[in-house]
Design a protein around this motif. Structure first.
Motif, PDB file in Angstrom:
ATOM      1  N   GLN A  65     -15.099  -4.675   8.841  1.00 49.02           N
ATOM      2  CA  GLN A  65     -16.086  -4.748   9.904  1.00 49.02           C
ATOM      3  C   GLN A  65     -16.828  -6.076   9.871  1.00 49.02           C
ATOM      4  OE1 GLN A  65     -17.198  -0.023  10.530  1.00 49.02           O
ATOM      5  NE2 GLN A  65     -18.731  -1.422   9.746  1.00 49.02           N
ATOM      6  N   THR A  66     -17.188  -6.560  11.053  1.00 48.73           N
ATOM      7  CA  THR A  66     -17.944  -7.803  11.138  1.00 48.73           C
ATOM      8  C   THR A  66     -19.387  -7.589  10.717  1.00 48.73           C
ATOM      9  OG1 THR A  66     -16.529  -8.566  12.943  1.00 48.73           O
ATOM     10  CG2 THR A  66     -18.644  -9.683  12.673  1.00 48.73           C
ATOM     11  N   PHE A  67     -20.026  -6.548  11.272  1.00 50.74           N
ATOM     12  CA  PHE A  67     -21.394  -6.228  10.872  1.00 50.74           C
ATOM     13  C   PHE A  67     -21.381  -5.511   9.537  1.00 50.74           C
ATOM     14  CE2 PHE A  67     -24.600  -2.766  10.753  1.00 50.74           C
ATOM     15  CZ  PHE A  67     -25.717  -3.563  10.547  1.00 50.74           C
ATOM     16  N   GLN A  68     -22.222  -5.988   8.618  1.00 51.91           N
ATOM     17  CA  GLN A  68     -22.330  -5.368   7.309  1.00 51.91           C
ATOM     18  C   GLN A  68     -23.786  -5.000   7.057  1.00 51.91           C
ATOM     19  OE1 GLN A  68     -19.968  -4.507   5.202  1.00 51.91           O
ATOM     20  NE2 GLN A  68     -18.257  -5.412   6.341  1.00 51.91           N
ATOM     21  N   ILE A  69     -24.069  -3.710   7.064  1.00 47.31           N
ATOM     22  CA  ILE A  69     -25.450  -3.289   6.835  1.00 47.31           C
ATOM     23  C   ILE A  69     -25.889  -3.619   5.415  1.00 47.31           C
ATOM     24  CG2 ILE A  69     -24.987  -0.930   6.042  1.00 47.31           C
ATOM     25  CD1 ILE A  69     -27.369  -0.141   8.006  1.00 47.31           C
ATOM     26  N   SER A  70     -24.943  -3.732   4.498  1.00 42.76           N
ATOM     27  CA  SER A  70     -25.278  -4.115   3.123  1.00 42.76           C
ATOM     28  C   SER A  70     -25.836  -5.530   3.082  1.00 42.76           C
ATOM     29  CB  SER A  70     -24.046  -4.004   2.228  1.00 42.76           C
ATOM     30  OG  SER A  70     -22.996  -4.837   2.700  1.00 42.76           O
ATOM     31  N   LEU A  71     -25.256  -6.439   3.870  1.00 43.77           N
ATOM     32  CA  LEU A  71     -25.763  -7.808   3.929  1.00 43.77           C
ATOM     33  C   LEU A  71     -27.130  -7.857   4.596  1.00 43.77           C
ATOM     34  CD1 LEU A  71     -22.645 -10.009   4.831  1.00 43.77           C
ATOM     35  CD2 LEU A  71     -23.884  -9.889   2.655  1.00 43.77           C
ATOM     36  N   PRO A 256     -22.540   3.100  22.672  1.00 43.12           N
ATOM     37  CA  PRO A 256     -21.619   4.092  22.083  1.00 43.12           C
ATOM     38  C   PRO A 256     -22.329   5.373  21.649  1.00 43.12           C
ATOM     39  CG  PRO A 256     -21.285   1.905  21.138  1.00 43.12           C
ATOM     40  CD  PRO A 256     -22.546   1.831  21.925  1.00 43.12           C
ATOM     41  N   GLU A 257     -21.535   6.411  21.431  1.00 40.88           N
ATOM     42  CA  GLU A 257     -22.055   7.690  20.960  1.00 40.88           C
ATOM     43  C   GLU A 257     -22.406   7.597  19.466  1.00 40.88           C
ATOM     44  OE1 GLU A 257     -22.671  10.313  22.844  1.00 40.88           O
ATOM     45  OE2 GLU A 257     -21.986   9.224  24.637  1.00 40.88           O
ATOM     46  N   ARG A 258     -23.042   8.634  18.956  1.00 43.08           N
ATOM     47  CA  ARG A 258     -23.549   8.615  17.580  1.00 43.08           C
ATOM     48  C   ARG A 258     -22.433   8.442  16.538  1.00 43.08           C
ATOM     49  NH1 ARG A 258     -28.465  10.117  15.200  1.00 43.08           N
ATOM     50  NH2 ARG A 258     -29.244  10.554  17.302  1.00 43.08           N
ATOM     51  N   PHE A 262     -21.943   6.176  12.777  1.00 44.36           N
ATOM     52  CA  PHE A 262     -21.477   6.636  11.468  1.00 44.36           C
ATOM     53  C   PHE A 262     -20.432   5.662  10.913  1.00 44.36           C
ATOM     54  CE2 PHE A 262     -22.212  11.385  12.696  1.00 44.36           C
ATOM     55  CZ  PHE A 262     -23.581  11.166  12.657  1.00 44.36           C
ATOM     56  N   ARG A 263     -19.482   5.313  11.755  1.00 47.99           N
ATOM     57  CA  ARG A 263     -18.414   4.401  11.321  1.00 47.99           C
ATOM     58  C   ARG A 263     -18.953   2.995  11.061  1.00 47.99           C
ATOM     59  NH1 ARG A 263     -16.134   7.307  15.542  1.00 47.99           N
ATOM     60  NH2 ARG A 263     -16.392   5.582  17.020  1.00 47.99           N
ATOM     61  N   LEU A 264     -19.936   2.579  11.852  1.00 45.69           N
ATOM     62  CA  LEU A 264     -20.469   1.219  11.737  1.00 45.69           C
ATOM     63  C   LEU A 264     -21.132   0.973  10.390  1.00 45.69           C
ATOM     64  CD1 LEU A 264     -20.784  -1.400  13.415  1.00 45.69           C
ATOM     65  CD2 LEU A 264     -23.015  -0.531  14.165  1.00 45.69           C
ATOM     66  N   VAL A 265     -21.754   2.005   9.819  1.00 42.68           N
ATOM     67  CA  VAL A 265     -22.431   1.834   8.529  1.00 42.68           C
ATOM     68  C   VAL A 265     -21.723   2.610   7.413  1.00 42.68           C
ATOM     69  CG1 VAL A 265     -24.646   1.422   9.635  1.00 42.68           C
ATOM     70  CG2 VAL A 265     -24.049   3.737   8.950  1.00 42.68           C
ATOM     71  N   CYS A 266     -20.503   3.090   7.697  1.00 37.45           N
ATOM     72  CA  CYS A 266     -19.669   3.744   6.685  1.00 37.45           C
ATOM     73  C   CYS A 266     -20.317   5.005   6.103  1.00 37.45           C
ATOM     74  CB  CYS A 266     -19.323   2.773   5.561  1.00 37.45           C
ATOM     75  SG  CYS A 266     -18.255   1.425   6.084  1.00 37.45           S
ATOM     76  N   VAL A 267     -20.734   5.917   6.971  1.00 40.84           N
ATOM     77  CA  VAL A 267     -21.236   7.211   6.525  1.00 40.84           C
ATOM     78  C   VAL A 267     -20.456   8.307   7.241  1.00 40.84           C
ATOM     79  CG1 VAL A 267     -23.534   6.314   6.020  1.00 40.84           C
ATOM     80  CG2 VAL A 267     -23.058   7.271   8.290  1.00 40.84           C
ATOM     81  N   GLN A 268     -20.627   9.533   6.752  1.00 42.10           N
ATOM     82  CA  GLN A 268     -19.844  10.648   7.289  1.00 42.10           C
ATOM     83  C   GLN A 268     -20.638  11.540   8.237  1.00 42.10           C
ATOM     84  OE1 GLN A 268     -16.533  10.912   6.645  1.00 42.10           O
ATOM     85  NE2 GLN A 268     -16.804   8.960   5.550  1.00 42.10           N
ATOM     86  N   ASN A 269     -21.949  11.537   8.120  1.00 41.39           N
ATOM     87  CA  ASN A 269     -22.747  12.459   8.914  1.00 41.39           C
ATOM     88  C   ASN A 269     -24.161  11.922   9.108  1.00 41.39           C
ATOM     89  OD1 ASN A 269     -24.189  13.137   6.434  1.00 41.39           O
ATOM     90  ND2 ASN A 269     -22.374  14.355   5.911  1.00 41.39           N
ATOM     91  N   GLN A 270     -24.988  12.684   9.835  1.00 36.18           N
ATOM     92  CA  GLN A 270     -26.343  12.251  10.142  1.00 36.18           C
ATOM     93  C   GLN A 270     -27.216  12.163   8.898  1.00 36.18           C
ATOM     94  OE1 GLN A 270     -27.574  11.022  12.869  1.00 36.18           O
ATOM     95  NE2 GLN A 270     -29.644  10.805  12.032  1.00 36.18           N
ATOM     96  N   GLU A 271     -27.028  13.047   7.950  1.00 39.21           N
ATOM     97  CA  GLU A 271     -27.831  13.006   6.726  1.00 39.21           C
ATOM     98  C   GLU A 271     -27.618  11.695   5.978  1.00 39.21           C
ATOM     99  OE1 GLU A 271     -26.066  15.591   7.727  1.00 39.21           O
ATOM    100  OE2 GLU A 271     -27.736  16.933   8.223  1.00 39.21           O
ATOM    101  N   GLU A 272     -26.366  11.263   5.854  1.00 36.80           N
ATOM    102  CA  GLU A 272     -26.077   9.995   5.179  1.00 36.80           C
ATOM    103  C   GLU A 272     -26.589   8.816   5.997  1.00 36.80           C
ATOM    104  OE1 GLU A 272     -21.940   9.742   4.299  1.00 36.80           O
ATOM    105  OE2 GLU A 272     -21.928  11.525   3.014  1.00 36.80           O
ATOM    106  N   LEU A 273     -26.451   8.907   7.322  1.00 33.41           N
ATOM    107  CA  LEU A 273     -26.968   7.845   8.186  1.00 33.41           C
ATOM    108  C   LEU A 273     -28.470   7.706   8.028  1.00 33.41           C
ATOM    109  CD1 LEU A 273     -26.294   5.807  10.512  1.00 33.41           C
ATOM    110  CD2 LEU A 273     -26.961   7.637  12.091  1.00 33.41           C
ATOM    111  N   SER A 274     -29.154   8.829   7.936  1.00 31.38           N
ATOM    112  CA  SER A 274     -30.605   8.817   7.787  1.00 31.38           C
ATOM    113  C   SER A 274     -31.034   8.115   6.507  1.00 31.38           C
ATOM    114  CB  SER A 274     -31.139  10.255   7.802  1.00 31.38           C
ATOM    115  OG  SER A 274     -32.537  10.270   7.681  1.00 31.38           O
ATOM    116  N   VAL A 275     -30.324   8.383   5.412  1.00 31.72           N
ATOM    117  CA  VAL A 275     -30.656   7.757   4.129  1.00 31.72           C
ATOM    118  C   VAL A 275     -30.512   6.241   4.220  1.00 31.72           C
ATOM    119  CG1 VAL A 275     -29.946   7.503   1.731  1.00 31.72           C
ATOM    120  CG2 VAL A 275     -30.085   9.778   2.746  1.00 31.72           C
TER     121      VAL A 275
END
Length: 304
Positions: A65-71, A256-258, A262-275
């Protein structure tokens, strides 16, 4: 020309108009009352560098991915310096990742990111030009709090790392005021005025990410386009013309939809996205609050 073709053309014209207005200062409006309204209706818990430092574990990289939330998170953590300052290099690097974030949402939302790139380029060019100024003159001009901030990390312990007019937010403000390049009556391309525009846009993105991270106690998860529109209406929309607001509405509809987030920040669900997003929002909060205080201390919240 068919109905669909006409609709597509109308949307394209609106988006191009939106991009042009943002590029030529569509964010340039009085913000004092806006910030007060935001603080009253959408007040988030105040963050500090110590609160963010509790989450020092690095976020994982998202392969391919081009966007990296870790960076983005790493740059935000590197931005606070001393007791109340923000380093410009990691601050602008944070914006580089936020631009990639907006561009990942599609060409309609990505048009807005062009304004951000223009603003970050202005500050970087000013920093390069300042490299031609004799170091003695720059160090003479720079006069801000060099008290080491123990929360900002070991990088603050070396005074040699804190020289230059465009090293930090407060050093830039100090030097530009000393050099009389900040105009409080008309629009200029000073670093301070440019920073203010970035600062305002950061409030909008901060609120959007906060809303996207929320887990409702009951009921459905709301559509990201709806959340982004609400964040916009609480911040930038109050100071945009009718045409810009309408064009922005069109851009948000295409978001885009929710599941995409999830895919953009490499999580599986809303709980992980929230963290993940809560960590990023807290880091943004530290940078935003410090920048807000620096601009407020110098009467720069309403630069034309």
């Amino acid at each position: 020309m068919g109905v669909k073709s006409k609709a597509a053309l109308a949307i394209l014209v609106l988006l191009l108009f939106l991009g042009m207005l943002w590029l030529h200062g569509g964010l340039d409006h009085h913000w004092d009352s806006c910030l007060k309204g935001y603080n009253q209706e959408n007040e988030l818990s105040n963050s500090s560098a110590s609160e963010v430092s509790e989450d020092l574990g690095a976020l994982e990289e998202c392969p391919g991915q081009t966007f990296q939330i870790s960076l983005l998170f790493a740059h935000l953590l590197a931005s606070p310096a001393f007791t109340s300052d923000v380093l410009l290099q990691p601050y602008l690097s944070s914006w580089d990742e936020l631009v990639k974030f907006m561009e990942a949402l599609g060409p309609m939302v990505g048009l807005i990111s062009k304004e951000i790139e223009t603003k970050t380029s202005i500050i970087r060019e000013l920093a390069l030009l300042d490299g031609d100024v004799p170091e003695a003159e720059v160090n003479r001009d720079v006069n801000f709090d060099h008290t080491e901030n123990p929360e900002a990390g070991a990088k603050d312990s070396d005074p040699s790392q804190h020289s230059g007019a465009y090293h930090s937010v407060r050093s830039m403000i100090w030097v530009e005021l000393k050099r009389d390049v900040v105009d409080f009556q008309r629009q200029t391309d000073s670093g301070c005025r440019t920073l203010l525009r970035l600062h305002r846009a950061l409030l909008w993105l901060k609120l959007f990410l906060h809303k996207l991270s929320e887990i409702p106690a009951a009921g459905r998860l709301r559509n990201p386009s709806e959340l982004c529109r609400e964040a916009y209406q609480s911040t930038l929309a109050n100071y945009h013309s009718w045409f810009v607001r309408r064009a922005a509405e069109v851009a948000f509809i295409a978001m885009p939809e929710r599941g995409f987030f999830f895919r953009l920040v490499c999580v599986q669900n809303q709980e992980e996205l929230s963290v993940v997003l809560n960590r990023v929002v807290r880091a943004i909060g530290v940078v935003y609050d410090r920048t807000q205080k620096a601009l407020e201390d110098n009467g720069m919240l309403n630069l034309p």
